[in-house]
Motif scaffolding. Structure first.
Motif, PDB file in Angstrom:
ATOM      1  N   ILE A 113       0.840  -1.190   0.000  1.00 32.21           N
ATOM      2  CA  ILE A 113       0.000   0.000   0.000  1.00 32.21           C
ATOM      3  C   ILE A 113       0.883   1.251   0.000  1.00 32.21           C
ATOM      4  N   SER A 114       0.456   2.272  -0.748  1.00 32.34           N
ATOM      5  CA  SER A 114       1.230   3.515  -0.826  1.00 32.34           C
ATOM      6  C   SER A 114       1.071   4.313   0.463  1.00 32.34           C
ATOM      7  N   TYR A 115       1.994   5.259   0.663  1.00 30.43           N
ATOM      8  CA  TYR A 115       1.971   6.070   1.880  1.00 30.43           C
ATOM      9  C   TYR A 115       0.690   6.895   1.971  1.00 30.43           C
ATOM     10  N   ASP A 116       0.327   7.578   0.886  1.00 27.87           N
ATOM     11  CA  ASP A 116      -0.849   8.448   0.949  1.00 27.87           C
ATOM     12  C   ASP A 116      -2.130   7.646   1.164  1.00 27.87           C
ATOM     13  N   GLN A 117      -2.207   6.440   0.594  1.00 27.27           N
ATOM     14  CA  GLN A 117      -3.389   5.603   0.812  1.00 27.27           C
ATOM     15  C   GLN A 117      -3.477   5.150   2.267  1.00 27.27           C
ATOM     16  N   LEU A 118      -2.325   4.794   2.838  1.00 28.44           N
ATOM     17  CA  LEU A 118      -2.307   4.334   4.219  1.00 28.44           C
ATOM     18  C   LEU A 118      -2.672   5.469   5.171  1.00 28.44           C
ATOM     19  N   VAL A 119      -2.117   6.652   4.924  1.00 30.23           N
ATOM     20  CA  VAL A 119      -2.446   7.819   5.748  1.00 30.23           C
ATOM     21  C   VAL A 119      -3.941   8.114   5.675  1.00 30.23           C
ATOM     22  N   THR A 123      -5.802   7.895   9.136  1.00 27.83           N
ATOM     23  CA  THR A 123      -6.030   9.205   9.761  1.00 27.83           C
ATOM     24  C   THR A 123      -7.129  10.014   9.090  1.00 27.83           C
ATOM     25  N   GLY A 124      -7.446   9.670   7.843  1.00 23.36           N
ATOM     26  CA  GLY A 124      -8.434  10.449   7.101  1.00 23.36           C
ATOM     27  C   GLY A 124      -7.872  11.731   6.522  1.00 23.36           C
ATOM     28  N   ALA A 125      -6.569  11.983   6.755  1.00 22.89           N
ATOM     29  CA  ALA A 125      -5.944  13.219   6.263  1.00 22.89           C
ATOM     30  C   ALA A 125      -5.624  13.097   4.781  1.00 22.89           C
ATOM     31  N   PRO A 126      -5.983  14.113   3.968  1.00 20.89           N
ATOM     32  CA  PRO A 126      -5.635  14.078   2.541  1.00 20.89           C
ATOM     33  C   PRO A 126      -4.172  14.471   2.335  1.00 20.89           C
ATOM     34  N   ILE A 127      -3.539  13.863   1.342  1.00 23.47           N
ATOM     35  CA  ILE A 127      -2.150  14.195   0.996  1.00 23.47           C
ATOM     36  C   ILE A 127      -2.152  14.912  -0.349  1.00 23.47           C
ATOM     37  N   ASP A 128      -1.589  16.105  -0.390  1.00 23.15           N
ATOM     38  CA  ASP A 128      -1.465  16.866  -1.637  1.00 23.15           C
ATOM     39  C   ASP A 128      -0.329  16.263  -2.457  1.00 23.15           C
ATOM     40  N   LYS A 129      -0.676  15.645  -3.592  1.00 18.90           N
ATOM     41  CA  LYS A 129       0.318  14.942  -4.401  1.00 18.90           C
ATOM     42  C   LYS A 129       0.982  15.841  -5.440  1.00 18.90           C
ATOM     43  N   VAL A 159       0.332   6.966  11.866  1.00 19.36           N
ATOM     44  CA  VAL A 159       0.252   5.657  11.215  1.00 19.36           C
ATOM     45  C   VAL A 159       1.006   4.614  12.040  1.00 19.36           C
ATOM     46  N   TYR A 160       2.207   4.974  12.473  1.00 16.70           N
ATOM     47  CA  TYR A 160       3.025   4.053  13.267  1.00 16.70           C
ATOM     48  C   TYR A 160       2.315   3.652  14.563  1.00 16.70           C
ATOM     49  N   LEU A 161       1.825   4.625  15.291  1.00 14.21           N
ATOM     50  CA  LEU A 161       1.177   4.335  16.569  1.00 14.21           C
ATOM     51  C   LEU A 161      -0.063   3.461  16.384  1.00 14.21           C
ATOM     52  N   GLU A 162      -0.819   3.706  15.332  1.00  9.89           N
ATOM     53  CA  GLU A 162      -2.012   2.900  15.068  1.00  9.89           C
ATOM     54  C   GLU A 162      -1.633   1.466  14.703  1.00  9.89           C
ATOM     55  N   LEU A 163      -0.614   1.304  13.859  1.00 12.18           N
ATOM     56  CA  LEU A 163      -0.203  -0.041  13.456  1.00 12.18           C
ATOM     57  C   LEU A 163       0.364  -0.820  14.634  1.00 12.18           C
ATOM     58  N   VAL A 164       1.156  -0.168  15.464  1.00 12.57           N
ATOM     59  CA  VAL A 164       1.694  -0.836  16.651  1.00 12.57           C
ATOM     60  C   VAL A 164       0.556  -1.295  17.557  1.00 12.57           C
ATOM     61  N   SER A 165      -0.443  -0.441  17.712  1.00 14.58           N
ATOM     62  CA  SER A 165      -1.596  -0.789  18.546  1.00 14.58           C
ATOM     63  C   SER A 165      -2.316  -2.014  17.983  1.00 14.58           C
ATOM     64  N   ARG A 166      -2.503  -2.047  16.672  1.00 15.06           N
ATOM     65  CA  ARG A 166      -3.190  -3.190  16.055  1.00 15.06           C
ATOM     66  C   ARG A 166      -2.358  -4.458  16.176  1.00 15.06           C
TER      67      ARG A 166
END
Length: 381
Positions: A113-119, A123-129, A159-166
């Protein structure tokens, strides 16, 4: 932008006081063999900054010391190229590391999965590409470009904190160990020129052709490194294949090849190449390399592979994990042919518990696959 050694040292000291740091780099390598480092972005739980490695006189030692600090987890997304830069510039492999792309596969976010898709999904935050294809070596960089670069590490914290939690909630933290061990191995980033031929497709059919291919590929790798140019700038892959098949011994024969630019055969590079070809052709017959042989699968093995593929798909859907991290196509073929004797990751550790044991039962006829309730499931016999 951090542009002085003193500011970098202070920034790294602050980051070193935290349990993790998120890291990303921006680089160019279209015209070079070694990536040209243009930016370093880092963030801690409450701090973030961008380092400009192109500033004359800036000493990156504090950054490399942070990368070597075993008390701080270095968090990357798709880490390999970033780590390659640290290896080349700092002569070290960061440790310990956490790759969010690999962790996302373990947590069921799909493959690579790409970084912007994972974010976006976490988080629901949009990434300006719009700044994605920036020339990061250009100065000055705009505020928009710097904001884009910094977002690569600030969102990565969440992203890191959420993945570690999961991972902790699902008891899958140890699943990452094998993948992180590969990323933390220096061998992953050090290409032996003598192994450069392995990057090429096997288009040769005779031992002498393979011998020439190996010699020319090794020569190209050394030339590209020495001159710091892409491999294709030295000689293209198609030319290596043609040289291996035609085996030119002199400039006239080299000049007749369709993949060689007119006049190149009389250059210093052409002369060096001919030396390499003639050296390969002088190899005694008994010392010629053997052609790699693809094992012929027994009759019916392909059907068994397809059944294993269905079982893998079922496991992926049930366990919510990417297939790529459990078993490869080669793993499935080896299991179908060799059974318990297959030396593949899918039959080791947690992968065996999750998939491998049932895969062996399937090929032994101890498990049946059935279609029920509009889905496929496995039935112990």
């Amino acid at each position: 932008m951090i542009t002085t050694t003193e500011a970098l040292a202070a920034f790294c000291a602050r980051l070193a006081s935290h349990p993790f740091v998120t890291v990303d780099t921006e680089f160019l390598r279209e015209t070079t063999y070694w990536p040209e480092l243009c930016l370093i972005q880092m963030a801690g739980p409450d701090d973030a900054g961008i380092v400009d490695p192109l500033v004359e006189g800036l000493d990156l030692t504090p950054f490399f010391e942070l990368m070597a600090n075993t008390a701080v987890v270095k968090v990357f997304h798709a880490a390999r190229q970033d780590i390659e830069i640290v290896v080349n510039r700092g002569n070290l492999v960061p440790h310990p590391i956490f790759d969010t792309q690999v962790a996302a596969m373990v947590c069921g976010f799909g493959e690579s999965i790409s970084y912007d898709q994972l974010v976006s999904r976490i988080t629901g935050a949009p990434i300006d590409k719009s700044s994605r294809f920036t020339d990061w070596s250009h100065r000055p960089l705009s505020e928009k470009q710097l904001d884009y670069a910094l977002a690569d590490v600030t969102h990565l914290r969440d992203v890191y904190l959420e993945l570690v939690s999961r991972l902790e909630a699902e008891g899958r933290g140890h699943w990452l160990a094998d993948e992180m061990a590969v990323l933390e191995s220096r061998a992953t980033y050090e290409m032996d020129p003598e192994d450069a031929w392995k990057r090429l497709k096997m288009r040769v059919k005779k031992p002498v052709e393979l011998c020439v291919l190996k010699h020319v590929a090794a020569w190209r790798e050394r030339e590209a490194r020495t001159r710091n140019v892409p491999r294709g700038r030295v000689i293209k892959d198609d030319a290596i294949y043609e040289i291996a098949q035609q085996q030119p011994r002199d400039a006239e024969a080299l000049g007749r090849l369709r993949t060689i630019a007119r006049g190149w055969e009389r250059s210093a590079q052409g002369a060096k190449l001919l030396e390499v070809v003639n050296e390969a052709l002088a190899t005694p017959k008994e010392e010629m390399p053997r052609l790699p042989r693809h094992r012929q699968a027994p009759e019916g093995a392909q059907a068994a592979v397809e059944l294993l593929r269905v079982l893998l798909k079922m496991t992926v859907e049930t366990e919510n994990v990417a297939a790529k991290i459990i078993a490869s196509s080669d793993d499935l073929e080896s299991i179908a042919i060799d059974g318990e004797n297959a030396d593949v990751p899918a039959l080791k550790g947690w992968r065996r518990d999750l998939f491998g044991d049932r895969a062996l039962k399937l090929i032994r006829g101890e498990v049946a696959l059935r279609f029920t309730g509009k889905k496929v499931d496995a039935l112990d016999l």
